[in-house]
Design an enzyme around this catalytic site. Structure first.
Site, PDB file in Angstrom:
ATOM      1  N   GLU A 193     -12.668   2.924  -5.266  1.00 24.25           N
ATOM      2  CA  GLU A 193     -13.301   4.240  -5.368  1.00 24.25           C
ATOM      3  C   GLU A 193     -12.696   5.091  -6.470  1.00 24.25           C
ATOM      4  O   GLU A 193     -11.469   5.108  -6.669  1.00 24.25           O
ATOM      5  CB  GLU A 193     -13.160   5.000  -4.045  1.00 24.25           C
ATOM      6  CG  GLU A 193     -13.911   4.387  -2.890  1.00 24.25           C
ATOM      7  CD  GLU A 193     -13.808   5.203  -1.608  1.00 24.25           C
ATOM      8  OE1 GLU A 193     -14.365   4.770  -0.585  1.00 24.25           O
ATOM      9  OE2 GLU A 193     -13.164   6.278  -1.629  1.00 24.25           O
ATOM     10  N   HIS A 234       0.825  -1.215   0.000  1.00 21.04           N
ATOM     11  CA  HIS A 234       0.000   0.000   0.000  1.00 21.04           C
ATOM     12  C   HIS A 234       0.861   1.269   0.000  1.00 21.04           C
ATOM     13  O   HIS A 234       0.745   2.119   0.862  1.00 21.04           O
ATOM     14  CB  HIS A 234      -0.968   0.002   1.176  1.00 21.04           C
ATOM     15  CG  HIS A 234      -2.089  -0.983   1.035  1.00 21.04           C
ATOM     16  ND1 HIS A 234      -3.243  -0.908   1.774  1.00 21.04           N
ATOM     17  CD2 HIS A 234      -2.235  -2.075   0.246  1.00 21.04           C
ATOM     18  CE1 HIS A 234      -4.049  -1.911   1.447  1.00 21.04           C
ATOM     19  NE2 HIS A 234      -3.455  -2.632   0.520  1.00 21.04           N
TER      20      HIS A 234
END
Length: 401
Positions: free
Chosen positions: A272, A178
């Site tokens: 998203e 990440h």
């Protein structure tokens, strides 16, 4: 080294499959992880499927790349630059020849999701030859941090000179995942750099004293611009532009409006597409349209972002696992002007979003089954370039009329 791929050849590629779809119905992605969730507005998810007819032609520019992460088109038909996660930067000629690795590239932590990541040309590249790179930088003690540098590309395209660090995520962490890591020049001359939450420390995305799960905005020299939204907020990092993100791996400026849009990975469900508002808080890990990979709730299970957080303009459940993104502004596909083209890793496709203002009016999967699409660029003729992330069998591909 350019090879046209027939439909039969495409279907022979590892993982390639044809997916039936019905125009007007959502793309058939399978069961949602959170089917009980009510979207914030009607067009926030599962837009009607669209199908371009005839389908764009798929061809291969170059093969044998090793886990590429980013591609940029050089001006004046000079070919392309590609980063590989293992730490190499290459020039690829228009006929597909891959150069030896450049020298002068910063040391990277090439572990799991870390390594040499994004790449962008400075707006004045034709004169300055300045590029920007992001990567997982070693920080000692087995830790690493998302970092960004500026550098000058040598005229013979063999080395980087004047490598200067302009951003480093704080604090560093030992988890090799990440990293976020897109870098995008903005129309006002500043840069944005995206970061991730580093997996184990999701709560830090709500902590404005860290650059976890954030959009960072700096000048070309790394200094925070005087109009950054948190510059005068006690305890906040001055380079912070927005926060509350999970893992931002796509970012692009709409050339028609100058506004910044981003793509971020959700957990199981909840990828998203966000329109970035300076100072915005996008909710992670308090609000999410997904669930943990074991099926448990994120936090207290809240999906609704309002009124505390900025809601995404679009989300996917199940996920596409987004990579890079671009706004289409080429001449080859005039019907796509202003649309978003997003890389899909799990989708194994170039995902086209028909954008009507701030609303996604339709969705299409192009070259579906071609492999894990990591990044996308628009060539000078308006054709679409993309790299697949398939280890040592990765490819640079093209979609054209």
């Amino acid at each position: 080294m350019r090879h046209a791929l027939s439909l039969a050849a495409l279907l022979a590629l590892p993982g390639t499959q044809a997916t039936a779809q019905t125009p007007g119905e959502p793309w058939p992605d399978g069961a949602a992880n959170r089917p009980e969730v009510t979207p914030a507005f009607a067009a926030q998810t599962r837009a009607p499927a669209q199908v371009t007819n005839p389908a764009p032609a798929l061809s291969m520019v170059s093969d044998g790349l090793d886990s590429p992460w980013a591609i940029e088109v050089l001006p004046d038909d000079a070919g392309y630059l590609v980063t590989e996660r293992g730490g190499d930067l290459h020039h690829i000629s228009r006929d597909g020849r891959v150069s030896a690795p450049f020298t002068g590239v910063p040391e990277v932590v090439a572990e799991r999701q870390g390594g040499l990541l994004d790449l962008a040309l400075a707006p004045d590249f034709s004169d300055s030859r300045v590029i920007y790179l992001t990567f997982a930088a070693p920080t000692g003690g087995g830790q690493s941090a998302t970092a960004a540098v500026s550098a000058t590309l040598s005229p013979d395209m063999t080395r980087l000179d004047d490598v200067t660090e302009i951003f480093r995520q704080t604090p560093p962490d030992a988890t090799p995942g990440h990293f976020g890591s897109r870098v995008v020049p903005l129309p006002d001359g500043t840069l944005v750099i995206t970061t991730g939450d580093r997996m184990r420390h999701a709560a830090r995305a709500q902590d404005r004293a860290t650059s976890y799960g954030a959009v960072i905005r700096v000048g070309p020299d790394g200094s925070p611009p005087p109009d950054n939204p948190f510059l005068e907020v006690a305890g906040a990092l001055p380079e912070l532009y927005s926060h509350g993100h999970r893992n931002l791996q796509g970012a692009a400026v709409d050339p028609a409006t100058g506004r910044l849009w981003t793509l971020e990975h959700g957990p199981a469900g909840g990828d998203e597409l966000n329109l970035i508002v300076p100072g915005g808080n996008y909710g992670w890990p308090v609000a999410s349209y997904g669930v943990n990979y074991n099926g448990s709730e994120i936090g207290d299970g809240r999906a609704d972002h309002a009124p505390d957080f900025t809601a995404p303009r679009y989300y996917w459940d199940p996920v596409i696992a987004p990579g890079g993104m671009v706004f289409y502004d080429g001449a080859m596909f005039p019907d796509w002007q202003g649309d978003i083209l997003a890389a899909g890793l799990i989708a194994q496709a170039v995902v086209r979003l028909d954008l009507d203002g701030d609303v996604v009016a339709g969705e299409e999967r192009l070259a579906e089954g071609v492999g894990r699409v990591r990044d996308i660029a628009i060539d000078d003729d308006g054709s679409i370039l993309f790299v697949t992330d398939e280890g040592g069998a990765s490819r640079l591909m093209r979609l054209s009329r």
